[in-house]
Design a protein around this motif. Structure first.
Motif, PDB file in Angstrom:
ATOM      1  N   THR A  58       0.830  -1.205   0.000  1.00  0.00           N
ATOM      2  CA  THR A  58       0.000   0.000   0.000  1.00  0.00           C
ATOM      3  C   THR A  58       0.865   1.255   0.000  1.00  0.00           C
ATOM      4  N   SER A  59       1.933   1.256   0.829  1.00  0.00           N
ATOM      5  CA  SER A  59       2.804   2.440   0.879  1.00  0.00           C
ATOM      6  C   SER A  59       3.557   2.625  -0.434  1.00  0.00           C
ATOM      7  N   VAL A  60       3.972   1.547  -1.077  1.00  0.00           N
ATOM      8  CA  VAL A  60       4.636   1.649  -2.382  1.00  0.00           C
ATOM      9  C   VAL A  60       3.670   2.225  -3.410  1.00  0.00           C
ATOM     10  N   ALA A  61       2.429   1.768  -3.385  1.00  0.00           N
ATOM     11  CA  ALA A  61       1.426   2.294  -4.321  1.00  0.00           C
ATOM     12  C   ALA A  61       1.182   3.776  -4.071  1.00  0.00           C
ATOM     13  N   GLU A  62       1.145   4.196  -2.811  1.00  0.00           N
ATOM     14  CA  GLU A  62       0.938   5.613  -2.484  1.00  0.00           C
ATOM     15  C   GLU A  62       2.113   6.457  -2.966  1.00  0.00           C
ATOM     16  N   LYS A  63       3.337   5.947  -2.772  1.00  0.00           N
ATOM     17  CA  LYS A  63       4.527   6.672  -3.238  1.00  0.00           C
ATOM     18  C   LYS A  63       4.524   6.784  -4.759  1.00  0.00           C
ATOM     19  N   ALA A  64       4.156   5.709  -5.432  1.00  0.00           N
ATOM     20  CA  ALA A  64       4.091   5.744  -6.895  1.00  0.00           C
ATOM     21  C   ALA A  64       3.039   6.734  -7.359  1.00  0.00           C
ATOM     22  N   LYS A  65       1.923   6.807  -6.654  1.00  0.00           N
ATOM     23  CA  LYS A  65       0.856   7.743  -6.992  1.00  0.00           C
ATOM     24  C   LYS A  65       1.341   9.190  -6.809  1.00  0.00           C
ATOM     25  N   GLU A  66       2.069   9.435  -5.714  1.00  0.00           N
ATOM     26  CA  GLU A  66       2.619  10.786  -5.455  1.00  0.00           C
ATOM     27  C   GLU A  66       3.606  11.170  -6.555  1.00  0.00           C
ATOM     28  N   GLU A  67       4.457  10.230  -6.942  1.00  0.00           N
ATOM     29  CA  GLU A  67       5.431  10.504  -8.014  1.00  0.00           C
ATOM     30  C   GLU A  67       4.714  10.806  -9.326  1.00  0.00           C
ATOM     31  N   PHE A  68       3.638  10.075  -9.586  1.00  0.00           N
ATOM     32  CA  PHE A  68       2.867  10.290 -10.801  1.00  0.00           C
ATOM     33  C   PHE A  68       2.203  11.670 -10.791  1.00  0.00           C
ATOM     34  N   ASP A  69       1.713  12.058  -9.610  1.00  0.00           N
ATOM     35  CA  ASP A  69       1.051  13.358  -9.477  1.00  0.00           C
ATOM     36  C   ASP A  69       2.037  14.516  -9.681  1.00  0.00           C
ATOM     37  N   LYS A  70       3.327  14.312  -9.350  1.00  0.00           N
ATOM     38  CA  LYS A  70       4.342  15.342  -9.521  1.00  0.00           C
ATOM     39  C   LYS A  70       4.626  15.618 -10.989  1.00  0.00           C
ATOM     40  N   LEU A  71       4.407  14.609 -11.813  1.00  0.00           N
ATOM     41  CA  LEU A  71       4.670  14.789 -13.242  1.00  0.00           C
ATOM     42  C   LEU A  71       3.659  15.672 -13.837  1.00  0.00           C
TER      43      LEU A  71
END
Length: 176
Positions: A163-176
Motif C-alpha cells: 500500500t505504501s509503495v502504491a501511495e509513493k508511486a501515486k505521489e510521483e505520478f502526481d508530480k509529473l
C-alpha cells in the motif's frame, strides 16, 4: 601371524583357555588348523556345523519373507505419506475457512470481507484480472488486510508495504 595372534585366534574360535591354546599350538608346531583338530579330538572344541551355501533364492530360507517385508514397508510408508498429506490438506482447508481478506476504502469503510477460500478460487480462475484489479485499487486508496484465527501479522505487514509503495508511486505520478 605371530604365536600370540595365533593363540588369540584359537581362543576366539574355540573358547578354550589361553593356557590350553598355547599348549596345543606348540604341539601342532604353530599350525593353527592342526591345533584346532587336536582340540576337537580332545573334546575341548566342537567341530564346526555343516553348512551349505547356495545362490538359489528359494533355498535361502532366511530370505523367503523379504518380498513380503518390502511390500509391508512400502505400504506403511505410503500410509504415512497419505496421512501427512491428508493432515496438510485439512490444515489448509481450516485456514482458508477461518481467515478473511478485508478490502477497505480510504475512509475505513469495509467494501469486501471475503473468506480466503473465495480469494483462492478467484485467483485460481481469473488471476490475471484479479491482479490488475488489486493493483489498480491500491492506486485509488483501497487497502487490503487479513483477519481471522491464524497469525496473519506478516501478511498484513506485506500488504501495508504494498500500500505504501502504491501511495509513493501515486505521489510521483502526481508530480509529473
Amino acid at each position: 601371524m605371530d604365536n600370540f595372534e595365533k593363540i588369540e585366534k584359537l581362543v576366539e574360535k574355540t573358547g578354550v583357555s589361553y593356557k590350553d591354546a598355547k599348549r596345543v599350538l606348540e604341539e601342532a608346531n604353530g599350525d593353527l588348523l592342526d591345533a584346532m583338530i587336536i582340540l576337537e579330538q580332545e573334546g575341548k572344541a566342537s567341530a564346526p556345523k555343516n553348512s551349505t551355501y547356495s545362490t538359489q533364492y528359494d533355498e535361502q530360507t532366511q530370505y523367503v519373507s523379504v518380498p513380503q517385508q518390502v511390500e509391508n514397508a512400502r505400504r506403511e510408508n505410503s500410509e504415512k505419506t497419505s496421512t501427512k498429506f491428508k493432515r496438510l490438506l485439512h490444515k489448509i482447508a481450516h485456514i482458508l475457512k477461518t481467515n478473511y481478506m478485508v478490502v477497505r476504502r480510504k475512509d475505513g469503510e469495509v467494501v469486501v470481507n471475503l473468506p480466503l477460500w473465495g480469494v483462492a478460487l478467484i485467483l485460481l480462475f481469473s488471476w490475471w484480472i484479479t491482479c490488475i484489479v488489486i493493483v489498480g485499487s491500491l492506486f485509488f486508496g483501497y487497502t487490503y488486510t487479513f483477519t481471522g484465527e491464524a497469525d496473519l501479522e506478516k501478511a498484513n505487514e506485506v500488504m501495508d508495504k504494498v500500500t505504501s509503495v502504491a501511495e509513493k508511486a501515486k505521489e510521483e505520478f502526481d508530480k509529473l
